[in-house]
Every structure is written in structure tokens, then in C-alpha cells.
Design a protein around this motif. Sequence first.
Motif, PDB file in Angstrom:
ATOM      1  N   GLU A 164       0.814  -1.222   0.000  1.00  0.00           N
ATOM      2  CA  GLU A 164       0.000   0.000   0.000  1.00  0.00           C
ATOM      3  C   GLU A 164       0.846   1.269   0.000  1.00  0.00           C
ATOM      4  OE1 GLU A 164      -2.338   0.768   3.464  1.00  0.00           O
ATOM      5  OE2 GLU A 164      -0.885  -0.117   4.832  1.00  0.00           O
ATOM      6  N   GLU A 165       2.111   1.153   0.409  1.00  0.00           N
ATOM      7  CA  GLU A 165       3.009   2.312   0.404  1.00  0.00           C
ATOM      8  C   GLU A 165       4.372   1.895  -0.135  1.00  0.00           C
ATOM      9  OE1 GLU A 165       3.297   4.571   4.031  1.00  0.00           O
ATOM     10  OE2 GLU A 165       1.195   4.208   4.541  1.00  0.00           O
ATOM     11  N   VAL A 166       4.951   2.769  -0.945  1.00  0.00           N
ATOM     12  CA  VAL A 166       6.274   2.515  -1.520  1.00  0.00           C
ATOM     13  C   VAL A 166       7.098   3.794  -1.392  1.00  0.00           C
ATOM     14  CG1 VAL A 166       7.583   1.908  -3.593  1.00  0.00           C
ATOM     15  CG2 VAL A 166       5.346   0.859  -3.190  1.00  0.00           C
ATOM     16  N   SER A 167       8.323   3.639  -0.934  1.00  0.00           N
ATOM     17  CA  SER A 167       9.259   4.757  -0.888  1.00  0.00           C
ATOM     18  C   SER A 167      10.588   4.281  -1.458  1.00  0.00           C
ATOM     19  CB  SER A 167       9.435   5.249   0.553  1.00  0.00           C
ATOM     20  OG  SER A 167      10.325   6.342   0.600  1.00  0.00           O
ATOM     21  N   ILE A 168      11.133   5.016  -2.437  1.00  0.00           N
ATOM     22  CA  ILE A 168      12.372   4.601  -3.096  1.00  0.00           C
ATOM     23  C   ILE A 168      13.488   5.577  -2.749  1.00  0.00           C
ATOM     24  CG2 ILE A 168      13.502   4.214  -5.324  1.00  0.00           C
ATOM     25  CD1 ILE A 168      10.777   3.327  -6.412  1.00  0.00           C
ATOM     26  N   ASN A 169      14.586   5.048  -2.245  1.00  0.00           N
ATOM     27  CA  ASN A 169      15.749   5.867  -1.907  1.00  0.00           C
ATOM     28  C   ASN A 169      16.352   6.429  -3.191  1.00  0.00           C
ATOM     29  OD1 ASN A 169      18.611   6.549  -1.388  1.00  0.00           O
ATOM     30  ND2 ASN A 169      18.205   5.729   0.652  1.00  0.00           N
ATOM     31  N   PRO A 170      16.430   7.756  -3.347  1.00  0.00           N
ATOM     32  CA  PRO A 170      16.913   8.347  -4.604  1.00  0.00           C
ATOM     33  C   PRO A 170      18.402   8.115  -4.871  1.00  0.00           C
ATOM     34  CG  PRO A 170      16.590  10.054  -2.957  1.00  0.00           C
ATOM     35  CD  PRO A 170      16.052   8.787  -2.358  1.00  0.00           C
ATOM     36  N   HIS A 171      19.155   7.694  -3.834  1.00  0.00           N
ATOM     37  CA  HIS A 171      20.593   7.466  -4.002  1.00  0.00           C
ATOM     38  C   HIS A 171      20.905   6.002  -4.311  1.00  0.00           C
ATOM     39  CE1 HIS A 171      21.139  11.546  -2.593  1.00  0.00           C
ATOM     40  NE2 HIS A 171      20.462  11.262  -1.489  1.00  0.00           N
ATOM     41  N   THR A 172      20.290   5.095  -3.534  1.00  0.00           N
ATOM     42  CA  THR A 172      20.554   3.665  -3.745  1.00  0.00           C
ATOM     43  C   THR A 172      19.567   3.025  -4.717  1.00  0.00           C
ATOM     44  OG1 THR A 172      19.126   2.987  -1.904  1.00  0.00           O
ATOM     45  CG2 THR A 172      21.431   3.503  -1.388  1.00  0.00           C
ATOM     46  N   LEU A 173      18.412   3.717  -4.952  1.00  0.00           N
ATOM     47  CA  LEU A 173      17.320   3.221  -5.798  1.00  0.00           C
ATOM     48  C   LEU A 173      16.677   1.959  -5.226  1.00  0.00           C
ATOM     49  CD1 LEU A 173      18.804   3.818  -9.376  1.00  0.00           C
ATOM     50  CD2 LEU A 173      17.663   5.427  -7.836  1.00  0.00           C
ATOM     51  N   GLU A 174      16.860   1.752  -3.912  1.00  0.00           N
ATOM     52  CA  GLU A 174      16.254   0.606  -3.230  1.00  0.00           C
ATOM     53  C   GLU A 174      14.887   1.003  -2.667  1.00  0.00           C
ATOM     54  OE1 GLU A 174      17.502  -2.768  -2.571  1.00  0.00           O
ATOM     55  OE2 GLU A 174      18.509  -2.080  -4.393  1.00  0.00           O
ATOM     56  N   PRO A 175      13.897   0.089  -2.736  1.00  0.00           N
ATOM     57  CA  PRO A 175      12.555   0.425  -2.256  1.00  0.00           C
ATOM     58  C   PRO A 175      12.338   0.057  -0.791  1.00  0.00           C
ATOM     59  CG  PRO A 175      12.493  -1.685  -3.369  1.00  0.00           C
ATOM     60  CD  PRO A 175      13.934  -1.225  -3.403  1.00  0.00           C
ATOM     61  N   MET A 176      11.465   0.799  -0.132  1.00  0.00           N
ATOM     62  CA  MET A 176      10.946   0.419   1.177  1.00  0.00           C
ATOM     63  C   MET A 176       9.447   0.211   1.005  1.00  0.00           C
ATOM     64  SD  MET A 176      11.016   2.419   4.844  1.00  0.00           S
ATOM     65  CE  MET A 176       9.643   3.497   4.428  1.00  0.00           C
ATOM     66  N   LEU A 177       8.942  -0.942   1.409  1.00  0.00           N
ATOM     67  CA  LEU A 177       7.552  -1.311   1.160  1.00  0.00           C
ATOM     68  C   LEU A 177       6.788  -1.438   2.470  1.00  0.00           C
ATOM     69  CD1 LEU A 177       8.220  -4.213  -1.392  1.00  0.00           C
ATOM     70  CD2 LEU A 177       7.992  -1.768  -1.893  1.00  0.00           C
ATOM     71  N   LEU A 178       5.509  -1.086   2.406  1.00  0.00           N
ATOM     72  CA  LEU A 178       4.605  -1.286   3.532  1.00  0.00           C
ATOM     73  C   LEU A 178       3.372  -1.998   2.993  1.00  0.00           C
ATOM     74  CD1 LEU A 178       4.786  -0.444   6.535  1.00  0.00           C
ATOM     75  CD2 LEU A 178       3.299   1.485   5.979  1.00  0.00           C
ATOM     76  N   THR A 179       2.998  -3.109   3.624  1.00  0.00           N
ATOM     77  CA  THR A 179       1.844  -3.871   3.146  1.00  0.00           C
ATOM     78  C   THR A 179       0.682  -3.768   4.130  1.00  0.00           C
ATOM     79  OG1 THR A 179       2.537  -5.916   4.235  1.00  0.00           O
ATOM     80  CG2 THR A 179       3.338  -5.553   1.982  1.00  0.00           C
ATOM     81  N   ILE A 180      -0.518  -4.019   3.635  1.00  0.00           N
ATOM     82  CA  ILE A 180      -1.694  -4.095   4.490  1.00  0.00           C
ATOM     83  C   ILE A 180      -1.570  -5.361   5.341  1.00  0.00           C
ATOM     84  CG2 ILE A 180      -4.206  -4.309   4.545  1.00  0.00           C
ATOM     85  CD1 ILE A 180      -4.266  -2.855   1.839  1.00  0.00           C
ATOM     86  N   GLY A 181      -1.697  -5.216   6.639  1.00  0.00           N
ATOM     87  CA  GLY A 181      -1.522  -6.349   7.537  1.00  0.00           C
ATOM     88  C   GLY A 181      -0.087  -6.573   7.955  1.00  0.00           C
ATOM     89  N   ARG A 182       0.844  -5.769   7.377  1.00  0.00           N
ATOM     90  CA  ARG A 182       2.271  -5.840   7.706  1.00  0.00           C
ATOM     91  C   ARG A 182       2.835  -7.252   7.526  1.00  0.00           C
ATOM     92  NH1 ARG A 182       0.529  -1.560   7.041  1.00  0.00           N
ATOM     93  NH2 ARG A 182       0.679   0.265   8.388  1.00  0.00           N
ATOM     94  N   THR A 183       2.442  -7.923   6.447  1.00  0.00           N
ATOM     95  CA  THR A 183       2.952  -9.247   6.112  1.00  0.00           C
ATOM     96  C   THR A 183       3.834  -9.133   4.876  1.00  0.00           C
ATOM     97  OG1 THR A 183       1.098  -9.766   4.619  1.00  0.00           O
ATOM     98  CG2 THR A 183       0.807 -10.290   6.957  1.00  0.00           C
ATOM     99  N   LYS A 184       4.480 -10.242   4.480  1.00  0.00           N
ATOM    100  CA  LYS A 184       5.228 -10.247   3.236  1.00  0.00           C
ATOM    101  C   LYS A 184       4.260 -10.010   2.083  1.00  0.00           C
ATOM    102  CE  LYS A 184       9.221 -13.130   4.372  1.00  0.00           C
ATOM    103  NZ  LYS A 184       9.993 -14.343   3.973  1.00  0.00           N
TER     104      LYS A 184
END
Length: 286
Positions: free
Chosen positions: A73-93
Motif C-alpha cells: 500500500e506504500e512505496v518509498s524509493i531511496n533516490p541514491h541507492t534506488l532501493e525500495p521500502m515497502l509497507l503492506t496491508i496487515g504488515r505481512t510479506k
Amino acid sequence: MVASYVGGDIVAGILGSGIFQRETLTLYMDIGTNGEIVLGNKDWLASVSCSAGPAFEGAGIRFGMRATRGAIEEVSINPHTLEPMLLTIGRTKPIGICGSGLIDAVADLLEAGIIDQKGKFSSGLRTDRIREGRDGWEYVLAYREDTQIKEDLVLTELDIENLIRTKGAIYAGCKVLLQSVGLAFKDLEQVIIAGGFGRHLDLEKAMFIGLLPEMDISKFIFVGNGSLLGARLLSFSRTLLGEAERISLMMTNLELSNHAGFMDEFMAAMFLPHTDTTAFPKVPQR
């Protein structure tokens, strides 16, 4: 019923939101496979329906899904490493990505320079997450060991193209509806967003990709399932049943298929955020 694609669900939403009782000039957006949009207040109502496509509900997106447990439900991408941080509904994989996550992902891919304003991946970036897959170029949101589906969860150029088409139709529908009554986005006092993914929506990112007009965030309100809201009220009141009929009779529907300017506005919106950069002054700054 108001028209072929403006039915009881949208009438119930207008009833539940109370637009028809107030002087506040309001734009009501029910975003789904069909984007139903209503403009007006207690004195008048006008509506359009645009075939937005089901991207926000998961269809047409390779790993798309509705906003249920396991959906990104949420995605944030580091502009330097281009790696994503993800957040899911229910906080599961994760098992897929829902509409709000899709908007987040595309906005951050654009801001980080991973995709251009046409939604195409940039070449020569220092990351293994951009690769050529079975459907063309793609970005890996989560590798198989970090998912529940035991395969890489990716976002493809085709997915992004479907999102751009959907957001373009919704934005163009809003703009044509406003123009048809001699108004512009700056004249709006309130924007109500209904639909399943609305409560997870990041307004700034939705504006950044051109789904929503660039406006003061305080003017936006989420109502969730607008049709259910109105239906619940109707189940307790015969008076409101009469009000629902009055709403349908006072609402004028504009057929976008017969509107000469809609296709021009739609094509202009097939860009991130839009071909008219003056409508989104904050995007170039970011």
C-alpha cells in the motif's frame, strides 16, 4: 439512475456525502473501473463517467490486487541507492500491489529518475532492480525470498502505461466537467474522494503523477465506500429515499463520448504529470 454509467451507486454517494445540501462547490470523485465524477452543490449538480480502466483495482497490472491483506500500500524509493521500502496491508510479506501502492511506486520512480515522464525506464542506472523481463523492462519491488508468492514481485512498463492511461482519463474527465460549466480547478472549495483505495492514498503523490489537480491538501476529504454510505442512510429513512430521487432528477449528465474536447484533454494527460507543466508547478521544483 441518472444515465447509463451514472447510477444508484453515485446517487447514494452524493446523498451520503451531503453535497446536495450545502453551498460549498464540491467535486466528488468515485474512482474505480469507471470513474464517476460529480460537480456541484445544493443548487445544481453535473456529472460525467469516464472509462478509467481497472488499474487501481488491480486488473491490468501484473501483480495487481485489491486493497486487502498482503497488498503493498506504500512505496518509498531511496533516490541514491534506488532501493525500495515497502509497507503492506496487515504488515505481512507482499503478495501483490494495490492502487495506492501503485501510485506511490510510480511517483517515486519518477522522482528518483528511474522512469521518465512517459513512464519509460531510464538506461544506465546503477541498480540490479531494473532489468528486462518477459513483458519488457521492469523494476523489482521485492525479490522472491521477501514475498509470499515465491517469485519476484515486479512493476513493468506495461503496468505504468496502464496507470498513466487510467489517471489521464480521470484527470481529463474532471477538467472537461469543470470547463463545461465555465469553472476551473482553482474554483473548487472541496474535493471528496470515494472508492476502496482512497483511505490509503497519498495525496501529494497522486498530484505528483497528475491523477489529482495540484491543490491545497486541506480541501480533500475521503469518504471510503460512498455508495454503501448512502445505502446505509437510505435503509433507515423514507425521507432520504425521496431525496435520492431529487438528486437524480437535478443532476445533469455530460456524455464525454460526444464531447469534442475530451480526447484532446485525455491525450494531454498521458504524461507524468501532464503536458501542461503550468498546471503542476510543484512537480518541476521537486
